[in-house]
Design a protein around this motif. Structure first.
Motif, PDB file in Angstrom:
ATOM      1  N   VAL A 156      31.462  37.111  39.816  1.00 55.25           N
ATOM      2  CA  VAL A 156      31.850  36.676  38.478  1.00 55.25           C
ATOM      3  C   VAL A 156      33.353  36.882  38.353  1.00 55.25           C
ATOM      4  O   VAL A 156      33.905  37.838  38.929  1.00 55.25           O
ATOM      5  N   ILE A 157      34.019  36.006  37.629  1.00 58.77           N
ATOM      6  CA  ILE A 157      35.466  36.080  37.453  1.00 58.77           C
ATOM      7  C   ILE A 157      35.752  36.649  36.068  1.00 58.77           C
ATOM      8  O   ILE A 157      35.279  36.115  35.060  1.00 58.77           O
ATOM      9  N   VAL A 158      36.528  37.716  36.023  1.00 64.10           N
ATOM     10  CA  VAL A 158      36.900  38.345  34.750  1.00 64.10           C
ATOM     11  C   VAL A 158      38.426  38.287  34.620  1.00 64.10           C
ATOM     12  O   VAL A 158      39.125  39.104  35.220  1.00 64.10           O
ATOM     13  N   PRO A 159      38.950  37.315  33.861  1.00 64.00           N
ATOM     14  CA  PRO A 159      40.404  37.249  33.660  1.00 64.00           C
ATOM     15  C   PRO A 159      40.851  38.287  32.624  1.00 64.00           C
ATOM     16  O   PRO A 159      40.026  39.051  32.100  1.00 64.00           O
ATOM     17  N   HIS A 160      42.140  38.318  32.340  1.00 58.98           N
ATOM     18  CA  HIS A 160      42.686  39.299  31.375  1.00 58.98           C
ATOM     19  C   HIS A 160      42.219  40.712  31.736  1.00 58.98           C
ATOM     20  O   HIS A 160      41.940  41.531  30.857  1.00 58.98           O
ATOM     21  N   TYR A 161      42.138  41.002  33.023  1.00 57.49           N
ATOM     22  CA  TYR A 161      41.489  42.229  33.471  1.00 57.49           C
ATOM     23  C   TYR A 161      42.236  43.477  33.020  1.00 57.49           C
ATOM     24  O   TYR A 161      41.634  44.502  32.719  1.00 57.49           O
ATOM     25  N   ASP A 162      43.562  43.416  32.979  1.00 54.32           N
ATOM     26  CA  ASP A 162      44.348  44.594  32.581  1.00 54.32           C
ATOM     27  C   ASP A 162      44.873  44.481  31.157  1.00 54.32           C
ATOM     28  O   ASP A 162      45.866  45.130  30.808  1.00 54.32           O
ATOM     29  N   ASN A 163      44.231  43.671  30.328  1.00 51.69           N
ATOM     30  CA  ASN A 163      44.707  43.480  28.954  1.00 51.69           C
ATOM     31  C   ASN A 163      44.824  44.817  28.225  1.00 51.69           C
ATOM     32  O   ASN A 163      43.956  45.681  28.343  1.00 51.69           O
ATOM     33  N   ALA A 164      45.908  44.961  27.462  1.00 52.13           N
ATOM     34  CA  ALA A 164      46.148  46.212  26.738  1.00 52.13           C
ATOM     35  C   ALA A 164      46.473  45.959  25.272  1.00 52.13           C
ATOM     36  O   ALA A 164      47.081  46.805  24.614  1.00 52.13           O
ATOM     37  N   GLU A 165      46.070  44.797  24.735  1.00 51.58           N
ATOM     38  CA  GLU A 165      46.409  44.464  23.357  1.00 51.58           C
ATOM     39  C   GLU A 165      45.734  45.383  22.346  1.00 51.58           C
ATOM     40  O   GLU A 165      46.214  45.539  21.218  1.00 51.58           O
ATOM     41  N   GLY A 166      44.623  45.995  22.729  1.00 48.33           N
ATOM     42  CA  GLY A 166      43.856  46.790  21.770  1.00 48.33           C
ATOM     43  C   GLY A 166      44.570  48.026  21.275  1.00 48.33           C
ATOM     44  O   GLY A 166      44.284  48.506  20.180  1.00 48.33           O
ATOM     45  N   GLY A 167      45.499  48.550  22.072  1.00 48.99           N
ATOM     46  CA  GLY A 167      46.212  49.747  21.656  1.00 48.99           C
ATOM     47  C   GLY A 167      45.296  50.956  21.607  1.00 48.99           C
ATOM     48  O   GLY A 167      45.128  51.681  22.591  1.00 48.99           O
ATOM     49  N   THR A 168      44.657  51.180  20.474  1.00 49.52           N
ATOM     50  CA  THR A 168      43.794  52.344  20.297  1.00 49.52           C
ATOM     51  C   THR A 168      42.366  52.111  20.792  1.00 49.52           C
ATOM     52  O   THR A 168      41.569  53.049  20.822  1.00 49.52           O
ATOM     53  N   HIS A 169      42.008  50.867  21.122  1.00 51.48           N
ATOM     54  CA  HIS A 169      40.671  50.616  21.672  1.00 51.48           C
ATOM     55  C   HIS A 169      40.791  49.798  22.943  1.00 51.48           C
ATOM     56  O   HIS A 169      41.785  49.125  23.179  1.00 51.48           O
ATOM     57  N   ASP A 170      39.781  49.880  23.771  1.00 57.42           N
ATOM     58  CA  ASP A 170      39.809  49.353  25.133  1.00 57.42           C
ATOM     59  C   ASP A 170      39.569  47.842  25.148  1.00 57.42           C
ATOM     60  O   ASP A 170      38.471  47.379  24.832  1.00 57.42           O
ATOM     61  N   THR A 171      40.602  47.073  25.495  1.00 55.06           N
ATOM     62  CA  THR A 171      40.452  45.616  25.596  1.00 55.06           C
ATOM     63  C   THR A 171      40.628  45.126  27.029  1.00 55.06           C
ATOM     64  O   THR A 171      40.868  43.940  27.253  1.00 55.06           O
ATOM     65  N   ARG A 172      40.522  46.044  27.986  1.00 54.56           N
ATOM     66  CA  ARG A 172      40.558  45.601  29.373  1.00 54.56           C
ATOM     67  C   ARG A 172      39.338  44.729  29.687  1.00 54.56           C
ATOM     68  O   ARG A 172      38.395  44.671  28.920  1.00 54.56           O
ATOM     69  N   TYR A 173      39.407  44.070  30.835  1.00 57.33           N
ATOM     70  CA  TYR A 173      38.256  43.324  31.343  1.00 57.33           C
ATOM     71  C   TYR A 173      37.855  42.192  30.399  1.00 57.33           C
ATOM     72  O   TYR A 173      36.704  42.071  29.983  1.00 57.33           O
ATOM     73  N   CYS A 174      38.839  41.379  30.045  1.00 50.46           N
ATOM     74  CA  CYS A 174      38.606  40.227  29.161  1.00 50.46           C
ATOM     75  C   CYS A 174      38.020  40.678  27.818  1.00 50.46           C
ATOM     76  O   CYS A 174      37.064  40.095  27.304  1.00 50.46           O
ATOM     77  N   TYR A 175      38.618  41.747  27.274  1.00 46.15           N
ATOM     78  CA  TYR A 175      38.290  42.266  25.943  1.00 46.15           C
ATOM     79  C   TYR A 175      36.918  42.953  25.883  1.00 46.15           C
ATOM     80  O   TYR A 175      36.455  43.290  24.800  1.00 46.15           O
ATOM     81  N   LEU A 176      36.295  43.180  27.044  1.00 44.09           N
ATOM     82  CA  LEU A 176      35.002  43.867  27.039  1.00 44.09           C
ATOM     83  C   LEU A 176      35.172  45.378  26.947  1.00 44.09           C
ATOM     84  O   LEU A 176      34.390  46.060  26.273  1.00 44.09           O
ATOM     85  N   GLY A 177      36.157  45.935  27.643  1.00 42.40           N
ATOM     86  CA  GLY A 177      36.281  47.377  27.755  1.00 42.40           C
ATOM     87  C   GLY A 177      35.312  47.932  28.787  1.00 42.40           C
ATOM     88  O   GLY A 177      34.370  47.263  29.215  1.00 42.40           O
ATOM     89  N   GLU A 178      35.554  49.173  29.189  1.00 43.24           N
ATOM     90  CA  GLU A 178      34.751  49.776  30.255  1.00 43.24           C
ATOM     91  C   GLU A 178      33.280  49.915  29.872  1.00 43.24           C
ATOM     92  O   GLU A 178      32.380  49.645  30.678  1.00 43.24           O
ATOM     93  N   ARG A 179      33.008  50.328  28.662  1.00 42.76           N
ATOM     94  CA  ARG A 179      31.618  50.578  28.256  1.00 42.76           C
ATOM     95  C   ARG A 179      30.777  49.322  28.389  1.00 42.76           C
ATOM     96  O   ARG A 179      29.681  49.343  28.968  1.00 42.76           O
ATOM     97  N   ARG A 180      31.272  48.207  27.855  1.00 44.92           N
ATOM     98  CA  ARG A 180      30.468  46.986  27.883  1.00 44.92           C
ATOM     99  C   ARG A 180      30.397  46.375  29.272  1.00 44.92           C
ATOM    100  O   ARG A 180      29.349  45.865  29.692  1.00 44.92           O
TER     101      ARG A 180
END
Length: 401
Positions: A156-180
């Motif tokens: 599976v392809i996950v773009p925006h993998y290192d996204n950091a727009e969330g600031g205080t919450h995890d938006t890595r992994y195409c805005y999924l975050g580690e938990r999801r």
């Protein structure tokens, strides 16, 4: 016709990806048809504007005359980018475009460039990012195009993998975050692997030679079963080596070529740099250096004008900062020698007018007037006059008695 599959994590119409696009376009034969698939964002009210900006980018920066289309038949070069992955998939799967894209890659024919939302669709499953991140749906996968499966890559392809727009919450992994993402990984078919593409990063797959290269600013993460390996920008591997990473749970390292190209700044980084340079110049104070920082900020705005994703605020946020800095130049003018400041400010104003930014140019003229310099536009160009001195209202004489 060359066989290339290019997957981009983001930045597909930004300066960071220009060289990747140019290299892919150089492989095309003369007169090859170039198509922009607008499906992922076709539902948006500003779809026509996004297409126009993308076409300008490819024409001026890449040298490709691109037509907007909903089909890819007969195209030597196909591009699709931002928007909703699931919206695109519904229409591609129902119209035959999905089959056409699969056939292009399977037959190793033509250049196919999928970025951001479109890159999401390329794997055996797709991240429904709008539904999960924006609408609060439970984490789940949707069907994907499976473009890499003919080459033995169940991914599976996950773009925006290192996204950091969330600031205080995890938006890595195409805005999924580690938990999801961790939860969703457990739902993948046996043997499937996550290929995470950082922002402003591309995976360029030569379908004929069966090699892959990571280009751009970040890296490609091969993730499976709690283990991962990262291929940095500049890495070159065979698809067999990439399969080995995937099959071994990303526990071994593939041989890579170390990066050689200098990392390009994103718009956010360039804007931040210009702002810091302005602040440092204002603190000295050095009005000329401050004006140069504003000029460089305007140049960055022009370079990034075609960017369709507008990461971290995009061009409009940069323009807002430029207006603020122009206002601060007026404050500097009150404490610095106007003669040193006049020339770079007038150069800045001329550049703004040349770009059609008349609102900002007018704001700058008002700043100059406050500083004691009146500018009149004539057929021969701007003409400088000393501004009339401000007159304090006369105080009537006190009455005696």
């Amino acid at each position: 016709m060359p066989g290339l599959l290019v997957l981009m994590g983001s930045g597909e119409t930004s300066p960071t990806m220009v060289e990747v696009h140019r290299a892919a376009a150089r492989a095309l034969p003369p007169g090859a048809r170039a198509v922009l698939l607008d499906t992922p964002y076709a539902f948006q009210e500003n779809a026509a504007d996004i297409s126009a900006r993308a076409r300008r980018y490819f024409r001026h920066s890449v040298g490709l005359d691109v037509e907007v289309s909903s089909g890819v038949a007969g195209a030597g070069w196909v591009f699709s980018g931002p928007g909703s992955p699931t919206y695109a998939l519904r229409r591609w799967l129902g119209s035959g475009v999905a089959g056409d894209l699969r056939a292009r890659v399977r037959s190793r024919q033509g250049v196919t460039v999928l970025a951001s939302a479109a890159a999401c669709t390329a794997g055996l499953a797709t991240v429904p990012v709008y539904e999960i991140y924006k609408a609060g749906a439970e984490p789940h996968w949707r069907e994907g195009l499976g473009l890499l499966e003919p080459f033995g890559l169940r991914a599976v392809i996950v773009p925006h993998y290192d996204n950091a727009e969330g600031g205080t919450h995890d938006t890595r992994y195409c805005y999924l975050g580690e938990r999801r993402l961790s939860r969703m990984e457990r739902e993948l078919p046996t043997g499937a692997v996550v290929l995470g593409l950082d922002e402003h990063t591309a995976l360029v797959v030569d379908l004929e030679a069966e090699t892959a290269e990571v280009a751009g600013r970040g890296g490609l993460t091969v993730r499976r079963g709690g283990a991962q390996a990262v291929l940095p920008a500049g890495a070159r591997v065979t698809l067999a080596e990439l399969r080995g990473l995937a099959e071994d749970g990303a526990r071994t390292r593939a041989p890579v070529t170390p990066p050689s190209a200098r990392r390009q700044a994103t718009l956010e980084e360039a804007v931040g740099s210009c702002g810091r340079r302005f602040d440092a110049a204002a603190a000295r104070p050095d009005p000329v250096a401050a004006a140069r920082a504003v000029l460089d900020l305007e140049a960055e705005i022009v370079r990034w004008a075609a960017d369709t994703e507008e990461d971290a605020g995009g061009v409009e946020q940069a323009r807002e900062l430029m207006r603020l800095l122009i206002g601060r130049l007026g404050e500097l003018a009150a404490t610095a020698a106007l003669g040193r400041l006049a020339v770079p400010l007038l150069e800045l104003r001329a550049e703004l007018r040349a770009q059609g930014r008349y609102d900002v140019a007018d704001a700058l003229r008002a700043v100059l007037l406050q500083a004691g310099l009146k500018v009149e536009d004539t057929r021969q160009g701007p003409h400088r006059l000393p501004a009339p001195p401000s007159r304090e209202p006369e105080t009537p004489p006190e009455k005696s008695g």
